[in-house]
Design an enzyme around this catalytic site. Structure first.
Site, PDB file in Angstrom:
ATOM      1  N   ARG A   1      46.037  30.524 -61.866  1.00 22.33           N
ATOM      2  CA  ARG A   1      46.611  31.362 -60.821  1.00 22.33           C
ATOM      3  C   ARG A   1      45.896  31.195 -59.484  1.00 22.33           C
ATOM      4  O   ARG A   1      46.525  30.951 -58.457  1.00 22.33           O
ATOM      5  CB  ARG A   1      46.552  32.832 -61.231  1.00 22.33           C
ATOM      6  CG  ARG A   1      47.506  33.227 -62.319  1.00 22.33           C
ATOM      7  CD  ARG A   1      47.135  34.577 -62.887  1.00 22.33           C
ATOM      8  NE  ARG A   1      47.997  34.950 -63.985  1.00 22.33           N
ATOM      9  CZ  ARG A   1      47.941  34.400 -65.184  1.00 22.33           C
ATOM     10  NH1 ARG A   1      47.058  33.464 -65.440  1.00 22.33           N
ATOM     11  NH2 ARG A   1      48.759  34.774 -66.153  1.00 22.33           N
ATOM     12  N   THR A   2      44.589  31.360 -59.497  1.00 21.83           N
ATOM     13  CA  THR A   2      43.864  31.404 -58.228  1.00 21.83           C
ATOM     14  C   THR A   2      43.925  30.062 -57.508  1.00 21.83           C
ATOM     15  O   THR A   2      44.199  29.999 -56.306  1.00 21.83           O
ATOM     16  CB  THR A   2      42.409  31.816 -58.468  1.00 21.83           C
ATOM     17  OG1 THR A   2      42.383  33.074 -59.136  1.00 21.83           O
ATOM     18  CG2 THR A   2      41.653  31.937 -57.159  1.00 21.83           C
TER      19      THR A   2
ATOM     20  N   LYS B   1      28.165  14.160 -63.257  1.00 25.67           N
ATOM     21  CA  LYS B   1      27.234  13.034 -63.428  1.00 25.67           C
ATOM     22  C   LYS B   1      25.801  13.444 -63.130  1.00 25.67           C
ATOM     23  O   LYS B   1      24.910  12.604 -63.043  1.00 25.67           O
ATOM     24  CB  LYS B   1      27.633  11.883 -62.500  1.00 25.67           C
ATOM     25  CG  LYS B   1      29.056  11.378 -62.737  1.00 25.67           C
ATOM     26  CD  LYS B   1      29.438  10.332 -61.709  1.00 25.67           C
ATOM     27  CE  LYS B   1      30.886   9.879 -61.902  1.00 25.67           C
ATOM     28  NZ  LYS B   1      31.329   8.942 -60.843  1.00 25.67           N
TER      29      LYS B   1
ATOM     30  N   ARG C   1      35.123  28.303 -56.597  1.00 24.50           N
ATOM     31  CA  ARG C   1      34.894  29.138 -57.788  1.00 24.50           C
ATOM     32  C   ARG C   1      33.751  28.519 -58.579  1.00 24.50           C
ATOM     33  O   ARG C   1      33.674  27.294 -58.732  1.00 24.50           O
ATOM     34  CB  ARG C   1      36.144  29.230 -58.659  1.00 24.50           C
ATOM     35  CG  ARG C   1      35.866  29.827 -60.038  1.00 24.50           C
ATOM     36  CD  ARG C   1      37.115  30.107 -60.816  1.00 24.50           C
ATOM     37  NE  ARG C   1      37.835  31.241 -60.254  1.00 24.50           N
ATOM     38  CZ  ARG C   1      38.842  31.873 -60.880  1.00 24.50           C
ATOM     39  NH1 ARG C   1      39.234  31.470 -62.072  1.00 24.50           N
ATOM     40  NH2 ARG C   1      39.438  32.896 -60.318  1.00 24.50           N
TER      41      ARG C   1
ATOM     42  N   HIS D   1      35.274  38.794 -56.859  1.00 31.02           N
ATOM     43  CA  HIS D   1      36.504  38.011 -56.682  1.00 31.02           C
ATOM     44  C   HIS D   1      37.286  38.710 -55.566  1.00 31.02           C
ATOM     45  O   HIS D   1      38.280  39.402 -55.808  1.00 31.02           O
ATOM     46  CB  HIS D   1      37.297  38.001 -57.991  1.00 31.02           C
ATOM     47  CG  HIS D   1      38.383  36.975 -58.050  1.00 31.02           C
ATOM     48  ND1 HIS D   1      38.798  36.251 -56.958  1.00 31.02           N
ATOM     49  CD2 HIS D   1      39.155  36.540 -59.090  1.00 31.02           C
ATOM     50  CE1 HIS D   1      39.765  35.422 -57.315  1.00 31.02           C
ATOM     51  NE2 HIS D   1      39.995  35.582 -58.602  1.00 31.02           N
TER      52      HIS D   1
END
Length: 316
Positions: free
Chosen positions: A55-56, A83, A105, A133
């Site tokens: 969603r975000t 890596k 995020r 959030h």
């Protein structure tokens, strides 16, 4: 607004109302045949997601593209961090390519704050660990405002896995800023440590009795049980959690008629919310998704288009 959006602490009450006004204009774009505004033409935004998201990330991507920005999505699997590169080296490398904004995020609480200190472009926190959030809280507040009007004095009940919820932490700040009266409900094992002193300071109430609170609610926000963040047993069984804290079909009868139901998603149907509640006529869950694009357009617009564009109106 401040240069970044890392926390609800970064926006004043006036900022929130300004964002809601802009979001309402952006919401109209969704009904147009051509969903494009020129506001961020020539700007490049990178969505850098170190955690899975549907969603975000999609919402930010659509928001950026509808504002005519060039949007690039990067995930942890596709970045050099897989890596062994450090977070600092990754974000400095990405931003050295001349981008104008970073949406990030990360699973670590505070990661967005740390990254913002390294960069001279706007950083938007799309969720950091169990911390905050902010755009989810803004879209929740915007959705509720559209349904209820002013939130001043309205009683919002937040139910569920509070311990692991960044949505809860941001919503406490935004809803109380908007004048709402908030009660949080959870089993003792999922009530955050130190919530007593915190609730007194932040001005919200706590309860372990969902059936007693629901009849007084003007809105109910259910939160997901975040099994992926649980290393031990927080409740005896899914069945017992549902019996104590799920929004079941029978509990819908405790709500006042027309009480809106929210959930930030993704939902565990049959655990924290029954299908009858998720799909009820008063459910705003899909409205939240739609509002998410509009609110994120507003945030990108105010952070990236600059004050001159904000005041012009004509560039939207």
């Amino acid at each position: 607004m401040t240069r970044h959006l890392l926390s609800i602490d970064d926006v004043s009450v006036a900022d929130i109302h300004q964002l809601f006004e802009t979001a309402a204009e952006m919401h109209d774009v969704q009904r147009r045949e051509v969903k494009k505004l020129p506001a961020l033409r020539g700007r490049t935004v990178i969505n850098l997601f170190f955690e899975d998201s549907t969603r975000t990330r999609s919402s930010f991507e659509i928001a950026g593209k509808w504002l005519s920005a060039d949007v690039i999505n990067l995930s942890a699997k596709g970045s050099s961090t897989s890596k062994g590169e450090s977070l600092r080296d990754t974000v400095l490398t990405v931003t050295a390519m001349g981008i104008d904004g970073l949406v990030m995020r990360h699973s670590a609480s505070g990661a967005a704050h740390q990254v913002a200190g390294w960069l001279d472009i706007p950083v938007i926190n799309a969720g950091d660990g169990m911390h905050e959030h902010p755009t989810q809280a803004l879209l929740d507040g915007y959705t509720l405002t559209r349904r209820l009007g002013s939130l001043e004095g309205r009683h919002v009940v937040i139910v569920g896995d509070l311990t692991h919820s960044r949505v809860f932490r941001s919503n406490i700040k935004s809803l109380t800023k908007l004048g709402a009266r908030v009660t949080v409900v959870a089993p003792p094992t999922l009530m955050p440590s130190g919530v007593g002193a915190w609730s007194e300071q932040a001005g919200f109430a706590t309860s372990y009795d969902l059936d007693a609170v629901l009849p007084e609610a003007d809105a109910v926000m259910m939160l997901r049980v975040q099994k992926e963040r649980m290393s031990g047993g927080y409740f005896p069984s899914p069945r017992e959690y549902t019996v104590g804290y799920g929004l079941t079909r029978s509990r819908l009868d405790l709500l006042k008629p027309g009480t809106p139901i929210l959930h930030p998603g993704p939902m565990n149907r049959g655990l924290e919310i029954a299908a009858d509640a998720a799909d009820a006529a008063d459910s705003l869950i899909l409205d939240q998704v739609s509002a998410g694009v509009a609110v994120r357009m507003a945030v990108l617009y105010h952070l990236l288009a600059g004050e001159a564009a904000s005041n012009s109106g004509g560039s939207r």
